[in-house]
Design an enzyme around this catalytic site. Structure first.
Site, PDB file in Angstrom:
ATOM      1  N   HIS A   1       0.963  -1.095   0.134  1.00 14.59           N
ATOM      2  CA  HIS A   1       0.108  -0.224   0.102  1.00 14.59           C
ATOM      3  C   HIS A   1       0.976   1.229   0.040  1.00 14.59           C
ATOM      4  O   HIS A   1       2.055   1.221   0.803  1.00 14.59           O
ATOM      5  CB  HIS A   1      -0.837   0.019   1.356  1.00 14.59           C
ATOM      6  CG  HIS A   1      -1.746   1.357   1.475  1.00 14.59           C
ATOM      7  ND1 HIS A   1      -2.845   1.286   0.539  1.00 14.59           N
ATOM      8  CD2 HIS A   1      -1.728   2.120   2.371  1.00 14.59           C
ATOM      9  CE1 HIS A   1      -3.442   2.663   0.766  1.00 14.59           C
ATOM     10  NE2 HIS A   1      -2.618   3.011   1.983  1.00 14.59           N
TER      11      HIS A   1
ATOM     12  N   CYS B   1      -4.637   2.831  -4.966  1.00 14.04           N
ATOM     13  CA  CYS B   1      -3.674   3.714  -4.114  1.00 14.04           C
ATOM     14  C   CYS B   1      -2.452   4.033  -4.811  1.00 14.04           C
ATOM     15  O   CYS B   1      -2.004   5.340  -4.683  1.00 14.04           O
ATOM     16  CB  CYS B   1      -3.460   2.947  -2.667  1.00 14.04           C
ATOM     17  SG  CYS B   1      -2.251   1.347  -2.894  1.00 14.04           S
TER      18      CYS B   1
END
Length: 302
Positions: A61, A175
């Site tokens: 992430h 993301c």
């Protein structure tokens, strides 16, 4: 990835297991002469629950951190799913509703502080550039625009083959793509990035040329195609979106099984359905370098 005029209100049926952006705050207005350090942040997905497990799979992430010289305050900015990843990847099949029901939105989250331990322990926290307060404020305006018009999360990248120059049929929108857009915006405003290697995770499906099927109304509406509607529902049937990460991966393997046995995948992208004639190697999780951007303006010296 198509831009939309506004962000629709979330349906109350869509419930998040973890609150989206619980400590989020508005992006502050910085003093124009402030000098702000920009950090690249990366850690394994769902680390708070599974530690570094997904780091071994290189499912990462991404976020970006800022530190103001004038106030000494740190901030984190990231972009992620409003209702968790499963909801963005698979729909709900609701009783009494013909069409699959999607709880899919992604958005930016901005909050004060950088959780140093979280990013450093299994990931990355590294200075990538320095900008002025004025540039930060322009970026903040752009984030607002980006957030209001780029609303749907898209898990999959779909391309013709593993070859680097292969045709990309559909690009993911998640993301890391937000972080790359943010870096590009800063570069266009004059930020000069350090020469460091930056890698990102992509989940790629491999397919021949996609076939356009229609939208929700044309497939599932009163004049819709009953056979196609049943095939799409049947495809999504084994995958439950509101689930634990373990279940998500079990479902992912069910998908792979179906996709490989039947060479088929139904993709919902920008509110439209597509049929993907899948081909070997079907699915790959890759972690590859995407260089930091070079700006389109004269560089800004600090």
């Amino acid at each position: 990835h198509r831009r939309f005029d506004y962000r629709p209100k979330a349906d109350p049926y869509c419930q998040a297991r973890y609150t989206f952006c619980p400590t989020g705050s508005a992006i502050p207005l910085m003093k124009e002469e402030d000098v702000i350090e920009v950090y690249r942040l990366q850690a394994p997905v769902w680390e708070f629950k599974y530690g570094g497990l997904l780091g071994h799979l290189k499912i990462m992430h991404d976020a970006v951190g800022f530190k103001s010289s004038l106030t000494g305050k740190n901030y984190t900015m990231e972009w992620y799913e409003l209702f968790q990843l499963g909801n963005c990847t698979f729909p709900h099949l609701r009783p009494g509703m013909d069409a699959p029901f999607w709880c899919n939105q992604g958005a930016a989250c901005f909050y004060e502080g950088i959780d140093d331990a979280h990013w450093k322990e299994n990931g990355t926290l590294v200075l990538v550039t320095t900008i002025s307060g004025a540039m930060f404020n322009e970026m903040a305006q752009w984030v607002k625009y980006d957030n209001e018009t780029g609303i749907y999360y898209e898990t999959w990248t779909v391309q013709a083959s593993p070859n680097k120059k292969s045709t990309v049929w559909f690009d993911s929108y998640e993301c890391s793509k937000f972080i790359l857009r943010t870096y590009q915006k800063l570069a266009d405003l004059g930020a000069v990035f350090k020469k460091i290697q930056t890698n990102y995770t992509s989940i790629i499906l491999f397919s021949g040329e996609p076939i356009y099927l229609g939208n929700e109304t044309s497939i599932f509406g009163p004049q819709g195609n009953k056979t196609l509607a049943a095939a799409i529902r049947d495809f999504y049937n084994p995958f439950k979106p509101h689930q634990t990460v373990r279940e998500f991966f079990v479902d992912l393997f069910k998908i792979i099984d179906r996709v490989i046995l039947n060479h088929q995948f139904y993709l919902f992208y920008n509110l439209e359905y597509w049929f993907l004639p899948m081909k070997s190697p079907y699915l790959k999780i890759i972690y590859e370098e995407v260089p930091l951007p070079v700006g389109s303006k004269a560089s800004f010296g600090i």
